[in-house]
Every structure is written in C-alpha cells, then in structure tokens.
Design an enzyme around this catalytic site. Structure first.
Site: not given
Length: 397
Positions: A143, A262, A284, A333
């Site tokens: 990062r 989701c 996304d 899952c």
C-alpha cells in the site's frame, strides 16, 4: 463494504456508488480497480456530476421497498470528491427521503481525513470502512501512495481522527500471499489498537492474458489457515467483544439465515455498481463493457431488473460444478464469488473456486463451534457464553 448489521435484513438490491470512479491518491500494488482508469480517455474528468448525483439519490431511494436505505460510497478513493460533495449528497437524501431512514457507508484509505471530515462523518452517522492491512511492515508491503511512499502512518493518523470524533468504523484487511502467514500478528495488532470490527478479504487476482495468479494473490489453502488461526483465538478470548465479519457471516449460515452479502448468497446479481458518469454495471468485479447495464439517466430499476442481470445472478447457482453441489458446506459458501471460479475440479469440471480448499478446511474446523453457537442463539442466550463452555470442556468443542 458491510457494516455492523450484516446479519440483518438485506435490501431488494444494493447499489455501490463510485463518485471518483477508479481514481485514487494511493497506488496499491494489488488493487484491481484503479487499473480501470485505462478504460477512459486521457484527461477524463472522474467526478460524479451534480445532476447525476441527484438522479442517483432520488431513484435509489424510490427503488428500495424498505424503511431503511443504505447508500454505499466507494472508489477509487471517494474522499477525493471533497467534503462539500458529501454535504450536498446528505442534503439531497433528506430532500428525497420520503419518511425513510437514510444511512451512509463509505470505504476509504483514511489518508485524506481531517477533523472537519470526521466531524461531518460523526454528525451524520456514517459507517466508515478503513483499509488497513495490519502493522506497519505488513501494511506497507503493497500500500503505497502515488509517489511510491508507504502509507501506514497516514492511515493510522486517519484512524486516530475517527476515534477522536467517535465515528463508527470497521477495518477492512486484504489478505495477501505474504500476510496470510502472519494471522496472529495482524489480529493482535488490531486488538492493541482497540479495533472491534474487522473484515478479512482474500486477494485473488489473475494475471492479464494468463492463467497464473498474481504474485500477491493468497495461496489457495493459506487463506483458510489464516482464518482458522484467528478464529481459534477469537472464539476462546474475544467472542462478544471483537466482531470478525467473516465469522458473523458463517454463524448466519449455520443459523439458517440467508446471506446478507452476495459473496455467500446462492445467487448474486443484486449488488450493482454505478460509475462516476452514471453508468451501471452488474458487479464491482465486472465493471467492463460487456456487463454495462445502461446509465442511471435511463432509469435505475430498468437496469436492475433487466433479464441480462437476472441471468447473470442465476449463473452463480446454475454453473456450480458437481463437487460444489454435493459439498456438505454448500449452504455456507454456494461457490463464493464467480470471479474466483477458474479452477478445474478432479472430475474435470470447470468452475471450481480458487479458494475452495481454504473454505472447506475453515468450515470443517469451525462447524462444531457454530453448532453450539446456533444452540445458544435458539435458547435466547448470547454467543459469548462460548468462552465459558470451552473452559468447562477443556478448550475444545
């Protein structure tokens, strides 16, 4: 981002807004979304226009058949829009609320936060998702800012400001190939910082035009080992005081509650994305021309309810390989995210999830504990009693 009420009722559909598109002041090596800047012309303005903002707020509130409407702001880095943009957004939300309760969540790297920002976030009860990968050496591995400088101290400054102004927040942590070997170092750091709400996200990224995964992608079995190590300490010492969303989602599955995210739902397709120009996409992870549903100027509900999107969501269930269909942990899952389904099963079927081994090991390990927690919930008792039960039975279920 999912907040503290992630076990609760889900909405008809969810829309993630990206007001700056893929633009970010950081240049994190593993970020898949900033690469989408190349989809637009040079010198393109990555800012959500005021007229599109108003359309979005008006239509999204009208589309939700719930008393509570949650707006989710992400990027890129949404704080690049500036505070005045969000002041305007909240004003428009009040204008179109129609008696509904409005809530906001925002996902940020925290480096641009100021006292004024945090005063606003606190006053309007924003739930902030702060991207923080762990202690300094771990966080700084991938990062960086645009100049290649590490960002840990800037993020920690943002965290201090959130605490100072009593802003509700949770921490989102990306688990990479390297950090997966340091689960307790990361978890202990968060506890030392007094962080109570944590989400652990596996980094899975395929190399473009190749079948290999990126060098920072977590190994297919190590993500499960990472979760197990943290779970074992959490369930004995911290249950009821630290909330790891991955464990909350698992408990919901064992309790028979349909997934609120989701990722673990039987079908998907109800988590859309709006880009900075009003374009709407299936997900996304599928912001690309072939998954463009239209533009909010043409109507949000028309995009959300079109057959293409319904078929997109159903494919998550209909394309499960047989090994998943017959798996004892399918209920928890459901094959996870379709974007991670690129392995071939032992039966030579396409579509096995890259993280399948991790999830199987994790779910098998936590199953005895989850069954006890389910019994506690059914009896109207707090799951924090697990600590006493484990002490009584010698630290194991």
């Amino acid at each position: 981002m999912k907040g503290r009420n992630s076990l609760g009722k889900s909405h008809h559909f969810h829309l993630l807004a990206k007001p700056t598109g893929p633009m970010c002041n950081l240049d994190c090596e593993y970020c898949f979304y900033t690469k989408k800047e190349s989809n637009y012309p040079k010198n393109h303005s990555f800012r959500l226009p005021d007229d599109v903002l108003e359309m979005y707020i008006q239509q999204y509130i009208a589309s939700q058949d719930t008393e509570e409407v949650v707006f989710a702001w992400q990027g890129g880095e949404p704080t690049l829009m500036g505070l005045d943009f969000f002041i305007k957004a909240v004003s428009l939300q009040k204008k179109y609320a129609g008696g509904k309760q409005i809530k906001n969540t925002i996902q940020t790297n925290g480096t641009l936060l100021t006292d004024r920002w945090c005063e606003f976030l606190s006053a309007h009860h924003f739930l902030v998702g702060l991207s923080l990968d762990g202690p300094e050496a771990i966080h700084n591995q991938y990062r960086f800012d645009r100049g290649g400088k590490p960002t840990f101290h800037e993020v920690m400054r943002g965290l201090s400001l959130l605490k100072k102004h009593h802003v509700e927040y949770n921490v989102l942590t990306c688990v990479t190939r390297h950090s997966a070997y340091k689960p307790l170092e990361i978890y202990h750091f968060f506890k030392q910082q007094g962080i109570q709400y944590i989400q652990l996200i596996p980094v899975v990224e395929r190399e473009e035009c190749r079948f290999d995964v990126s060098p920072w992608t977590v190994e297919s079995e190590m993500y499960g080992e990472f979760l197990i190590s943290i779970f074992d300490e959490w369930v004995r010492e911290d249950i009821g005081s630290v909330f790891v969303m991955n464990f909350e989602w698992a408990l919901a599955a064992w309790a028979g509650i349909p997934s609120s995210i989701c990722l673990f739902a039987e079908e998907c397709g109800r988590a859309l994305v709006m880009e900075h120009n009003g374009d709407l996409f299936s997900c996304d992870h599928y912001v690309s021309p072939e998954y463009r549903l239209g533009n909010i100027k043409d109507g949000l509900m028309e995009a959300a309810d079109q057959r293409f999107q319904r078929d997109f969501g159903r494919k998550k269930r209909s394309t499960l390989p047989r090994v998943c269909q017959n798996c004892e942990f399918r209920f928890a899952c459901h094959g996870e995210c379709p974007k991670n389904r690129f392995l071939v099963s032992e039966e030579k079927e396409q579509g096995l999830n890259y993280l399948c081994a991790s999830y199987k090991n994790f779910f098998k390990h936590i199953s005895p504990y989850m069954k006890v927690m389910k019994q506690l919930l059914q009896a109207g008792l707090p799951v924090s009693l697990m600590k006493d039960i484990l002490i009584k039975h010698g630290k194991t279920c």
